[in-house]
Design a protein around this motif. Sequence first.
Motif, PDB file in Angstrom:
ATOM      1  N   LEU A 171       0.741  -1.371   0.183  1.00  8.52           N
ATOM      2  CA  LEU A 171      -0.021  -0.110   0.021  1.00  8.52           C
ATOM      3  C   LEU A 171       0.850   1.298  -0.051  1.00  8.52           C
ATOM      4  O   LEU A 171       1.699   1.575   1.099  1.00  8.52           O
ATOM      5  CB  LEU A 171      -1.031   0.009   1.107  1.00  8.52           C
TER       6      LEU A 171
ATOM      7  N   LYS B  53      -1.619  -1.031  -4.216  1.00  4.29           N
ATOM      8  CA  LYS B  53      -2.660  -0.037  -4.429  1.00  4.29           C
ATOM      9  C   LYS B  53      -2.006   1.252  -3.822  1.00  4.29           C
ATOM     10  O   LYS B  53      -1.202   1.193  -3.067  1.00  4.29           O
ATOM     11  CB  LYS B  53      -3.734  -0.487  -3.360  1.00  4.29           C
TER      12      LYS B  53
ATOM     13  N   VAL C  51      -2.859   4.871  -2.376  1.00  6.17           N
ATOM     14  CA  VAL C  51      -4.135   6.022  -1.714  1.00  6.17           C
ATOM     15  C   VAL C  51      -3.814   7.185  -2.324  1.00  6.17           C
ATOM     16  O   VAL C  51      -2.848   8.011  -1.915  1.00  6.17           O
ATOM     17  CB  VAL C  51      -3.785   5.746  -0.288  1.00  6.17           C
TER      18      VAL C  51
ATOM     19  N   ARG D 236      -9.294   6.729   3.804  1.00 10.79           N
ATOM     20  CA  ARG D 236      -9.122   5.974   2.422  1.00 10.79           C
ATOM     21  C   ARG D 236      -8.061   5.055   2.545  1.00 10.79           C
ATOM     22  O   ARG D 236      -8.131   4.086   1.810  1.00 10.79           O
ATOM     23  CB  ARG D 236      -8.276   7.085   1.798  1.00 10.79           C
TER      24      ARG D 236
ATOM     25  N   LYS E 108      -9.832   1.885   4.291  1.00 12.68           N
ATOM     26  CA  LYS E 108     -10.767   1.318   3.442  1.00 12.68           C
ATOM     27  C   LYS E 108     -10.013   0.167   2.395  1.00 12.68           C
ATOM     28  O   LYS E 108     -10.751  -0.602   2.264  1.00 12.68           O
ATOM     29  CB  LYS E 108     -11.601   2.139   2.724  1.00 12.68           C
ATOM     30  N   GLU E 109      -9.007   0.675   1.849  1.00 15.42           N
ATOM     31  CA  GLU E 109      -8.169  -0.267   1.179  1.00 15.42           C
ATOM     32  C   GLU E 109      -7.788  -1.501   1.693  1.00 15.42           C
ATOM     33  O   GLU E 109      -7.772  -2.402   1.340  1.00 15.42           O
ATOM     34  CB  GLU E 109      -7.121   0.319   0.400  1.00 15.42           C
TER      35      GLU E 109
ATOM     36  N   GLU F 217     -10.811  -3.817   2.580  1.00  8.28           N
ATOM     37  CA  GLU F 217     -11.188  -4.547   1.391  1.00  8.28           C
ATOM     38  C   GLU F 217     -10.221  -5.712   0.827  1.00  8.28           C
ATOM     39  O   GLU F 217     -10.719  -6.925   0.738  1.00  8.28           O
ATOM     40  CB  GLU F 217     -11.295  -3.587  -0.003  1.00  8.28           C
ATOM     41  N   TRP F 218      -9.113  -5.472   1.365  1.00  5.96           N
ATOM     42  CA  TRP F 218      -7.936  -6.765   0.985  1.00  5.96           C
ATOM     43  C   TRP F 218      -8.378  -7.760   2.258  1.00  5.96           C
ATOM     44  O   TRP F 218      -8.278  -8.996   1.845  1.00  5.96           O
ATOM     45  CB  TRP F 218      -6.736  -6.053   1.425  1.00  5.96           C
TER      46      TRP F 218
END
Length: 381
Positions: free
Chosen positions: A291, A350, A352, A367, A370-371, A374-375
């Motif tokens: 990330l 990902k 951000v 932000r 949430k990533e 989801e993972w």
Amino acid sequence: MPFGPFALQWRAPTPNPPSPSTLPPGITRTYISTPSGPLELLTALPSSNPTPSSSPPSPPPLFFAHGGFGSAAVWLSYMQFFSSHGIPCYALSYRGHGASWYPSLLRMYFTTRGAMGQDLVAGIKAVEGLETERRRAQEAVRVVLVAHSAGGALGQYVLGRGLVRVQGFCMCAAVPGFGSVSVYSFWSLSAPIHFPYRLFHPRYILATTPQVHAAFFTPETPTQLVRALERILSPYESMLWPMQTMFRFVTGGDVLASITGWGLRKARKVRAGNGDGVGTPASVPDRLLVLAAEKDVLCRPDILLDAAKRYRAAFRELVREGKVDGISSRDLRTESEREQEEDGDGVRFKVVRGLGHHLQNHEEWERGAKEILEWVETLKI
């Protein structure tokens, strides 16, 4: 600006460990006993109890590891967020950070990566025990490790040496294990000036609010948020720890080998636009999340994209060598699929948008959270 030495702390806090700060609702503090001294552990548990073994799997516990000058408290917003989604959360402060015990400045200056790694391992193993007991599990409950900045390098170090095993690993704006000289280029011009001015103090590059702002946040970040982070930064840091990450210390495959659960994700039904159930094929889970923060001036997105590509290549090599249970070479993506998709082959990458290095302490910290959420949801499938 005050003369450098007077802007810095030169002695261990008194008492030691320091008096703990007040925590927000839903978060508790305990201490892990180690041979060196007590380590602060923050905990945020969901309101519901773990599901029994016969029910759908409970979310995996998250273990948050901070970076240089950080502490468990940098994760407070994330801990409240994830626990509200039913996910148990834990955050550790290594020695010399947060409300853990403090070595003297000189002793901390030369503390090795191995010593810091011992603290991380102690924290993870303690949480494994707590979660195994809480869930009444027959086997040890592995954590998902979410590690920030230099803590990400520390996570790669302990995983690469097989000191712990986890069921997922998030490198959150993390220093890559393939060499990190480029991460510190942001300070390359100012460091020679500030280093003697601060009389060789470890926090010479983060001694003032503007310095913290420039390194950890975007220019648009309100100053009060920067000062809020400043208040929980450690007064001094190990200089040997980051120096030992300058050059490559993992192969990639050694880190991935300490992540469990690589077997294919089961095929499942998804709802199509016409309401019919459409089957999705079994797939390789992405148990490593890299990330990046778009405006990060330290662990820049291009640096972390390179790390993600290296880990994907290492994963494919492990599969070809037959070292990943339940996955064969035919389960990997084709060359054309790799060109079209950012994720896959065990690694998700990902970025951000709009955030700087301390993405978990920005106004828009959701932000990044949430990533990760989801993972994490994919790890249960």
